[in-house]
Scaffold this active site. Structure first.
Site, PDB file in Angstrom:
ATOM      1  N   HIS A 107       0.833  -1.194   0.000  1.00  0.00           N
ATOM      2  CA  HIS A 107       0.000   0.000   0.000  1.00  0.00           C
ATOM      3  C   HIS A 107       0.870   1.247   0.000  1.00  0.00           C
ATOM      4  O   HIS A 107       1.609   1.487   0.948  1.00  0.00           O
ATOM      5  CB  HIS A 107      -0.921  -0.022   1.224  1.00  0.00           C
ATOM      6  CG  HIS A 107      -1.959   1.024   1.220  1.00  0.00           C
ATOM      7  ND1 HIS A 107      -1.977   2.036   2.145  1.00  0.00           N
ATOM      8  CD2 HIS A 107      -3.013   1.213   0.408  1.00  0.00           C
ATOM      9  CE1 HIS A 107      -3.009   2.814   1.906  1.00  0.00           C
ATOM     10  NE2 HIS A 107      -3.657   2.341   0.863  1.00  0.00           N
ATOM     11  N   HIS A 145      -1.004  10.654  -2.361  1.00  0.00           N
ATOM     12  CA  HIS A 145      -2.342  10.315  -1.874  1.00  0.00           C
ATOM     13  C   HIS A 145      -3.209  11.536  -1.615  1.00  0.00           C
ATOM     14  O   HIS A 145      -4.333  11.628  -2.101  1.00  0.00           O
ATOM     15  CB  HIS A 145      -2.238   9.467  -0.600  1.00  0.00           C
ATOM     16  CG  HIS A 145      -3.572   9.111  -0.023  1.00  0.00           C
ATOM     17  ND1 HIS A 145      -4.208   9.905   0.893  1.00  0.00           N
ATOM     18  CD2 HIS A 145      -4.374   8.044  -0.255  1.00  0.00           C
ATOM     19  CE1 HIS A 145      -5.366   9.354   1.205  1.00  0.00           C
ATOM     20  NE2 HIS A 145      -5.491   8.218   0.527  1.00  0.00           N
TER      21      HIS A 145
END
Length: 158
Positions: free
Chosen positions: A16, A58
Site C-alpha cells: 500500500h 495520496h
C-alpha cells in the site's frame, strides 16, 4: 502470478503506497523496497499537477507527506520535485513508476484515481483516466492493472 487467475489457494501481497511502513509513502524508495521483498502488487495514488503531469501522491495537499504546503494541483511538476517527501525522496511521476516496474513481469498495479468528477472539473478527471489507460497500454500492462475510483461517473466512463 497473474492477477486474473488468483485463487483462494494463494495469498496476494500488496504494498500500500509502496513499502510505506519503512519508507516514505508513494516514493521510488518505497516502490523499490516493495519489489525487493517480492510483493505481488503495488498500490499507488495518482493526482495531476498544475501543468498536467501525473504524480503519485495520496492527499490533495502536500502538507502531510512533504516539507511543503498547498494543493498538489497548484504546483508544477518542477515545483513538486523541489519538495522533500521524506528522507530526501521526491514525489514521483506515474511514468517513473512504470519505468521501475516494466521489467518485473509478475508485478501488478492498483492505481487509485484521485481526480474525480465533482472534486475537479470532470474533463480533467476523464483526461487523467484516459492518460493512465494509454500509459498502461503503452507499457503492456493492461492485463496487470486495476483502476480504482470513488466516482460512479468514471466507472461508467471506463
Amino acid at each position: 502470478m497473474n492477477y486474473w487467475t488468483q485463487s483462494k489457494d494463494n495469498i496476494w501481497v500488496a504494498a500500500h503506497r509502496g513499502f510505506s511502513s519503512d519508507y516514505p509513502e508513494n516514493t521510488m524508495s518505497a516502490f523499490k523496497a516493495a519489489l525487493d521483498v517480492g510483493v505481488d502488487q503495488i498500490e499507488t495514488d495518482v493526482r495531476v499537477t498544475k501543468d498536467g503531469e501525473l504524480v503519485l501522491i495520496h492527499d490533495a495537499t502536500v502538507d502531510r507527506t512533504t516539507n511543503g504546503t498547498g494543493k498538489v494541483n497548484t504546483f508544477t511538476l518542477a515545483e513538486l520535485k523541489e519538495l522533500d517527501a521524506g528522507k530526501g525522496e521526491r514525489i514521483p511521476t506515474f511514468v517513473e513508476l512504470m519505468e521501475l516496474v516494466k521489467d518485473h513481469p509478475t508485478i501488478t498495479l492498483d492505481i487509485e484515481l484521485k481526480e474525480r468528477p465533482g472534486e475537479v472539473d470532470a474533463k480533467i478527471a476523464f483526461d487523467v483516466c484516459d492518460r493512465i489507460i494509454k500509459i498502461v497500454d503503452d507499457y503492456g500492462f493492461a492485463d496487470r492493472v486495476v483502476l480504482n475510483t470513488f466516482s460512479g461517473a468514471l466507472h461508467e466512463y471506463i
